[in-house]
Design a protein around this motif. Structure first.
Motif, mmCIF file in Angstrom:
data_model
loop_
_atom_site.group_PDB
_atom_site.id
_atom_site.type_symbol
_atom_site.label_atom_id
_atom_site.label_comp_id
_atom_site.label_asym_id
_atom_site.label_seq_id
_atom_site.Cartn_x
_atom_site.Cartn_y
_atom_site.Cartn_z
ATOM 1 N N PHE A 16 -9.887 -0.970 -4.649
ATOM 2 C CA PHE A 16 -11.267 -1.481 -4.183
ATOM 3 C C PHE A 16 -12.268 -1.057 -4.783
ATOM 4 N N LEU A 17 -13.409 -1.620 -4.731
ATOM 5 C CA LEU A 17 -14.746 -1.369 -5.499
ATOM 6 C C LEU A 17 -15.699 -0.714 -4.128
ATOM 7 N N LEU A 18 -15.876 0.478 -4.403
ATOM 8 C CA LEU A 18 -16.717 0.959 -3.208
ATOM 9 C C LEU A 18 -18.353 1.411 -3.875
ATOM 10 N N PRO A 19 -19.271 0.433 -3.173
ATOM 11 C CA PRO A 19 -20.686 0.533 -3.767
ATOM 12 C C PRO A 19 -21.254 1.910 -3.724
ATOM 13 N N LYS A 20 -22.047 2.248 -4.630
ATOM 14 C CA LYS A 20 -22.712 3.489 -4.991
ATOM 15 C C LYS A 20 -24.202 3.211 -4.078
ATOM 16 N N ASP A 21 -25.079 4.063 -4.064
ATOM 17 C CA ASP A 21 -26.269 3.997 -3.777
ATOM 18 C C ASP A 21 -27.054 2.906 -4.192
ATOM 19 N N LYS A 22 -27.719 1.995 -3.578
ATOM 20 C CA LYS A 22 -28.461 1.030 -4.494
ATOM 21 C C LYS A 22 -29.575 1.588 -5.378
ATOM 22 N N GLU A 42 -14.482 2.478 -8.360
ATOM 23 C CA GLU A 42 -13.303 2.146 -8.300
ATOM 24 C C GLU A 42 -12.326 2.817 -7.658
ATOM 25 N N GLN A 43 -11.691 2.622 -6.531
ATOM 26 C CA GLN A 43 -10.785 3.203 -5.794
ATOM 27 C C GLN A 43 -9.297 2.645 -6.152
ATOM 28 N N LYS A 44 -8.284 3.263 -6.784
ATOM 29 C CA LYS A 44 -7.064 2.644 -7.090
ATOM 30 C C LYS A 44 -6.145 3.125 -5.927
ATOM 31 N N VAL A 45 -5.673 2.098 -5.085
ATOM 32 C CA VAL A 45 -5.010 2.393 -3.829
ATOM 33 C C VAL A 45 -3.427 2.441 -3.956
ATOM 34 N N LEU A 46 -3.097 1.362 -4.540
ATOM 35 C CA LEU A 46 -1.620 1.181 -4.999
ATOM 36 C C LEU A 46 -1.643 1.127 -6.468
ATOM 37 N N PHE A 58 15.965 -1.764 8.970
ATOM 38 C CA PHE A 58 14.810 -1.257 9.463
ATOM 39 C C PHE A 58 14.289 -0.038 8.814
ATOM 40 N N LEU A 59 13.116 -0.420 7.791
ATOM 41 C CA LEU A 59 12.633 0.395 6.800
ATOM 42 C C LEU A 59 11.358 1.229 7.312
ATOM 43 N N GLY A 60 11.384 2.470 7.344
ATOM 44 C CA GLY A 60 10.098 3.107 7.652
ATOM 45 C C GLY A 60 9.423 3.602 6.524
ATOM 46 N N ILE A 61 8.003 3.266 6.593
ATOM 47 C CA ILE A 61 7.101 3.604 5.474
ATOM 48 C C ILE A 61 6.040 4.685 6.041
ATOM 49 N N ILE A 62 6.344 5.833 5.128
ATOM 50 C CA ILE A 62 5.460 6.952 5.765
ATOM 51 C C ILE A 62 4.707 7.626 4.583
ATOM 52 N N GLY A 63 3.758 8.693 4.906
ATOM 53 C CA GLY A 63 2.887 9.237 3.894
ATOM 54 C C GLY A 63 1.693 9.858 4.670
ATOM 55 N N ARG A 64 0.887 10.527 3.824
ATOM 56 C CA ARG A 64 -0.345 10.996 4.374
ATOM 57 C C ARG A 64 -1.417 10.105 4.554
ATOM 58 N N ASN A 65 -2.439 10.406 5.383
ATOM 59 C CA ASN A 65 -3.451 9.613 5.310
ATOM 60 C C ASN A 65 -4.139 9.389 3.821
ATOM 61 N N GLY A 66 -4.470 7.946 3.979
ATOM 62 C CA GLY A 66 -5.051 7.548 2.405
ATOM 63 C C GLY A 66 -4.058 7.358 1.283
ATOM 64 N N LEU A 221 8.626 7.141 1.176
ATOM 65 C CA LEU A 221 7.565 8.013 1.163
ATOM 66 C C LEU A 221 6.644 7.354 0.085
ATOM 67 N N ILE A 222 5.357 7.159 0.404
ATOM 68 C CA ILE A 222 4.178 6.792 -0.582
ATOM 69 C C ILE A 222 3.317 8.050 -0.631
ATOM 70 N N ASP A 223 2.906 8.371 -1.744
ATOM 71 C CA ASP A 223 2.099 9.633 -2.038
ATOM 72 C C ASP A 223 1.067 9.028 -3.204
ATOM 73 N N GLY A 224 -0.131 9.156 -2.877
ATOM 74 C CA GLY A 224 -1.205 8.766 -4.105
ATOM 75 C C GLY A 224 -1.009 7.363 -4.603
ATOM 76 N N GLY A 225 -0.571 6.536 -3.712
ATOM 77 C CA GLY A 225 -0.584 4.820 -4.144
ATOM 78 C C GLY A 225 0.848 4.630 -4.814
ATOM 79 N N GLU A 226 1.886 5.573 -4.903
ATOM 80 C CA GLU A 226 2.969 5.478 -5.535
ATOM 81 C C GLU A 226 4.303 5.751 -4.829
ATOM 82 N N ILE A 227 5.515 5.292 -5.036
ATOM 83 C CA ILE A 227 6.437 5.718 -4.151
ATOM 84 C C ILE A 227 6.991 7.039 -4.630
ATOM 85 N N ALA A 228 7.085 8.041 -3.824
ATOM 86 C CA ALA A 228 7.623 9.298 -3.958
ATOM 87 C C ALA A 228 9.023 9.573 -3.588
#
Length: 246
Positions: A16-22, A42-46, A58-66, A221-228
């Motif tokens: 995702f592209l996060l805008p800075k102050d104009k 630039e925020q790399k999410v995955l 039945f697959l569970g996907i877990i991980g911390r917020n973000g 388990l996902i951590d930091g945008g990668e499969i842990a």
């Protein structure tokens, strides 16, 4: 005998592209551009997610917020488009990610059932066959002729949730939805999920480790945008809890 793949994620990347102050005025914006100063971060999410979900799993996907869990589900559901990679879906997919997306408060409960069905790709005839089952599970039969704007928040959630789980899709995607309705309805949902093992392909994002242990046949388990980690629910749940000790 090899397992039948219901869904396959191939090297998924999302940012995702996060805008800075104009910049203060057009002149500053032009100067920043010439200096190579970007107006966004630039925020790399995955960062390259690949896995398979098998029919009846039945697959569970877990991980911390973000960590990227909800972004991943939106890629699987076709809400987001990946920068790189692909998603292969073998069958019809029903998602319950954004609560009541497509609901119209000026329409009745019955009309919203058919509207939601159309958005999910079902015909009127298919929804007619599902309608009674959806309403019975939601326990809202006396209220289906009322406009949705007159529903309580609990009734609204129950209807949306019931459409998602009772619509006859091959793959069901759920994001943090186990705590819906009152205690009695939650128990009804728990019993329903227990009955799904081996009969319905489900992908569930949750922070509830009891749900992972009770309902899932496998967990990721996902951590930091990668499969842990990916494997048995008990083991992956323990790995998730270990993240909070560091």
């Amino acid at each position: 005998m090899s397992k039948e793949v219901a869904l396959r994620a191939n090297d998924l990347h999302k940012r995702f592209l996060l805008p800075k102050d104009k910049a203060a005025g057009l002149k500053m914006a032009i100067l920043n551009r010439f200096k190579g100063i970007k107006g966004y971060t630039e925020q790399k999410v995955l960062k390259g997610i690949s896995f398979e979900v098998y029919k009846g799993e039945f697959l569970g996907i877990i991980g911390r917020n973000g960590s990227g869990k909800s972004t991943l589900l939106k890629l699987l559901a076709g809400i987001y488009v990946p920068e790189k990679g692909s998603v292969e879906v073998n069958g019809t997919l029903v998602s319950f990610i954004e609560l009541g997306v497509g609901f119209n408060p000026e329409l009745t409960g019955r009309e919203n059932v058919y509207l939601s069905g159309a958005l999910l790709g079902f015909s009127n005839e298919e929804m007619e066959e599902m309608y009674e089952d959806i309403v019975d599970f939601a326990e809202l039969e006396p209220f289906m002729a009322q406009k949705l704007k007159n529903y309580s928040s609990g009734m609204y959630v129950r209807l949306a949730f019931s459409i998602a789980i009772r619509a006859k899709g091959d793959i069901l995607i759920l994001d943090e939805v186990l705590a819906v309705g009152d205690a009695a309805f939650q128990e009804k949902c728990n019993q329903y999920f227990k009955s799904l093992k081996g009969s319905q392909t489900v992908i569930l994002v949750t922070h509830n480790m009891a749900a992972v242990r009770n309902f899932c046949t496998r967990a990721m388990l996902i951590d930091g945008g990668e499969i842990a980690g990916i494997g048995k629910p008990e083991k992956i749940a323990e790995e998730y809890l270990e993240l909070f000790k560091n």
